[in-house]
Each structure stands twice: as C-alpha cells, then as structure tokens.
Design a protein around this motif. Sequence first.
Motif, short mmCIF file in Angstrom:
data_model
loop_
_atom_site.label_atom_id
_atom_site.label_comp_id
_atom_site.label_asym_id
_atom_site.label_seq_id
_atom_site.Cartn_x
_atom_site.Cartn_y
_atom_site.Cartn_z
N MET A 1 0.84 -1.19 0.00
CA MET A 1 0.00 0.00 0.00
C MET A 1 0.88 1.24 0.00
N THR A 2 0.60 2.17 -0.87
CA THR A 2 1.41 3.38 -0.95
C THR A 2 0.97 4.37 0.10
N SER A 3 1.93 5.21 0.59
CA SER A 3 1.63 6.14 1.66
C SER A 3 0.66 7.23 1.22
N SER A 4 0.63 7.50 -0.09
CA SER A 4 -0.24 8.57 -0.58
C SER A 4 -1.62 8.10 -0.96
N SER A 5 -1.87 6.77 -0.85
CA SER A 5 -3.16 6.23 -1.27
C SER A 5 -4.30 6.73 -0.40
N GLY A 6 -5.44 6.85 -1.04
CA GLY A 6 -6.65 7.18 -0.31
C GLY A 6 -7.27 5.93 0.26
N VAL A 7 -8.58 5.98 0.50
CA VAL A 7 -9.29 4.84 1.07
C VAL A 7 -10.59 4.63 0.30
N LEU A 8 -10.87 3.39 -0.04
CA LEU A 8 -12.13 3.02 -0.66
C LEU A 8 -13.05 2.48 0.42
N VAL A 9 -14.22 3.09 0.58
CA VAL A 9 -15.17 2.70 1.62
C VAL A 9 -16.43 2.14 0.95
N LEU A 10 -16.71 0.87 1.19
CA LEU A 10 -17.96 0.26 0.73
C LEU A 10 -18.98 0.46 1.85
N ALA A 11 -19.98 1.30 1.59
CA ALA A 11 -20.91 1.67 2.66
C ALA A 11 -22.27 1.02 2.44
N ALA A 12 -22.66 0.16 3.37
CA ALA A 12 -23.96 -0.50 3.29
C ALA A 12 -25.07 0.51 3.55
N THR A 13 -26.13 0.43 2.77
CA THR A 13 -27.29 1.32 2.94
C THR A 13 -28.50 0.49 3.38
N PRO A 14 -29.50 1.11 4.00
CA PRO A 14 -30.68 0.38 4.46
C PRO A 14 -31.36 -0.35 3.30
N ILE A 15 -31.91 -1.52 3.59
CA ILE A 15 -32.64 -2.27 2.57
C ILE A 15 -34.11 -1.89 2.54
N GLY A 16 -34.50 -1.01 3.42
CA GLY A 16 -35.90 -0.56 3.44
C GLY A 16 -36.07 0.61 4.38
N ASP A 17 -35.98 0.35 5.65
CA ASP A 17 -36.20 1.36 6.67
C ASP A 17 -34.94 2.19 6.88
N PRO A 18 -34.99 3.51 6.60
CA PRO A 18 -33.79 4.34 6.74
C PRO A 18 -33.26 4.41 8.17
N ARG A 19 -34.09 4.06 9.15
CA ARG A 19 -33.64 4.08 10.54
C ARG A 19 -32.61 3.00 10.83
N ASP A 20 -32.46 2.05 9.90
CA ASP A 20 -31.48 0.98 10.07
C ASP A 20 -30.07 1.41 9.68
N ALA A 21 -29.92 2.60 9.14
CA ALA A 21 -28.59 3.06 8.71
C ALA A 21 -27.63 3.14 9.88
N ALA A 22 -26.40 2.68 9.65
CA ALA A 22 -25.37 2.80 10.68
C ALA A 22 -25.01 4.27 10.88
N PRO A 23 -24.76 4.70 12.11
CA PRO A 23 -24.37 6.10 12.35
C PRO A 23 -23.19 6.54 11.50
N ARG A 24 -22.28 5.63 11.24
CA ARG A 24 -21.10 5.97 10.44
C ARG A 24 -21.45 6.31 9.00
N LEU A 25 -22.58 5.81 8.50
CA LEU A 25 -22.94 6.06 7.11
C LEU A 25 -23.08 7.56 6.86
N ALA A 26 -23.80 8.26 7.72
CA ALA A 26 -23.97 9.70 7.56
C ALA A 26 -22.63 10.42 7.61
N GLN A 27 -21.76 10.00 8.52
CA GLN A 27 -20.45 10.62 8.64
C GLN A 27 -19.63 10.44 7.37
N GLU A 28 -19.65 9.24 6.82
CA GLU A 28 -18.88 8.97 5.61
C GLU A 28 -19.42 9.76 4.42
#
Length: 288
Positions: free
Chosen positions: A1-28
């Motif tokens: 991994m190179t020191s200048s590399s960024g980060v790829l984030v695969l973020a799961a989204t709710p499958i129906g009810d938006p209240r199921d979203a992880a708190p981190r999702l909004a932050q990301e």
Amino acid sequence: MTSSSGVLVLAATPIGDPRDAAPRLAQELASADVVAAEDTRRLRRLCSDLAVAPSGTVLSYHEHNEASRTAELVERLTAGARVVVVTDAGMPSVSDPGYRLVDAAVAAGVRVTCVPGPSAVLMALAVSGLPVDRFCFEGFLPRKGGERARVLESLADERRTLVFFEAPHRIEASLRAMAAAWGAQRRAAVCRELTKTYEEVRRGSLGELADWAAEGVRGEITVVVAGAELRVRSLEDAVADVLHRVGAGERLKHVCADVAAESGLSKKALYDAVVAARTVSRATTAGP
C-alpha cells in the motif's frame, strides 16, 4: 500500500427502513471526497432521510458505466481521495456494482474498508425458520429457462441452506424450476419487502410457494431454500463409486473422504471396504 493512497469505503445502505442506517454512514457521506452512487436520485433521498449533505463530488456508478468509471475512481484513490461507494440497498459489490472497483483498488495498493449495515441475505436466513449454521448465497438465477435449470441441477446435492435474490415477475417460474429440480416438498421461505411496511415471510414447500406466487408477488424478494438431505447409500454402492473414480485417476483417500461425506458412511469403514474389494479383484484377476 502506498503512503499517498486514499481509502475506498464500501458503505452499506438500508434495505428498506432508513432508521437501520449505521451512524457511520452519515459521517462517511458527509466527509467523503467522492461519493459514487448506483442511483444519485436515491442517494439524495437517503441523504434527506439522514439529514446529511455530501461535501465532496457525487457521481453515478452503476452496471452500465462501472467499467469506464472504475479507472477514474482508482486514479482519485491513488491521489489520496476517500471514495465512498453506495448502492440502492445493502452492501456494494454483493449482487451490486462495486466488485470491479474493489479488485482494481486492491491491485493498486489502495486500502479497502466497509461501513457495515443491513443485509437482506442474513435477515432472510434469520427469519426463514431453516437451518442457518451453514449456508451459501447464489445471487440471481439466470433468466433463461435452460441456463436456470442447469444451475439448479448443479446445486441438487448442496446440503447447505441456499439463498437467492429474485425479481417479482420471475419468482413463480424460479420456484417451479426449483421444485422440478429438487422436489416439490423441499422446504423454503420467500421473504419480501424486508424491513418495509409490507414485510412478509411465506414459509412452506417449494410446490406450495410456487402456487402462492402464481397470484402475483410484489417488492424486493429473497428466497431461502433448505439444503439437500443426506442421501443414505449402501456400502456396496459407495465402494463401486469409489472404485470407478479411482480408476479414472482420482486419489483413493480423497475419493473416500468425499463419498463418505456425501453418503454418511464412516470414512474408515469405506476405505477398508475399498481396499478389501481391490484385493479380491487383484486375486481374481491373477487366477490360480
């Protein structure tokens, strides 16, 4: 991994009810340099539900532009960007766009991580009433009948619980194909609209569920099917199978282990019986 590399984030989204979203999702979503979304309109709706506004670039990333856009995203990642990928529902790359980008990012030495979240596969398994200790996910079956039949035939002896995604207009045909391939009495569950207002779980045999589906089914569908039952075989038949496969070039110990697992027979008893049968065969061939 190179020191200048960024980060790829695969973020799961709710499958129906938006209240199921992880708190981190909004932050990301709020802090990412780039948000790559399967459907930017759905992303806007999700951001509204989460009361968040992306500060970075928002662009589309779906099955029709995945090949061409991957190179652009990898270029941004290697330049140090934090790229968040979201699909319409669930985890990116699992029966959704994302795998191509993950593969390219890994090859480029970019860190890949995830924001966990709801899973239609795991939820359907949990509520199906079928064994969940071992399972396999098969995604969507082929649309064409012949290809679908071949896939189902290849899974005929699969003992793990099986999970599929299916479209409403194909669910009856798929259930009838499963019943034809595996028997109408095989237990299954059809889970639709999970976490949504009209969530429904139908449990029964494949034959019963196919008849129910004939009336019309709506919504997002996940199908869970019981694995094949252990087929009890006689020791004589198992020995004949082993001898045939060994004669074709396979290793004796590996074949004995495989056949014993399929038949429920003792591996040692099967091995001893095969050795005895080979001894008798050689003695008979040698003659007096």
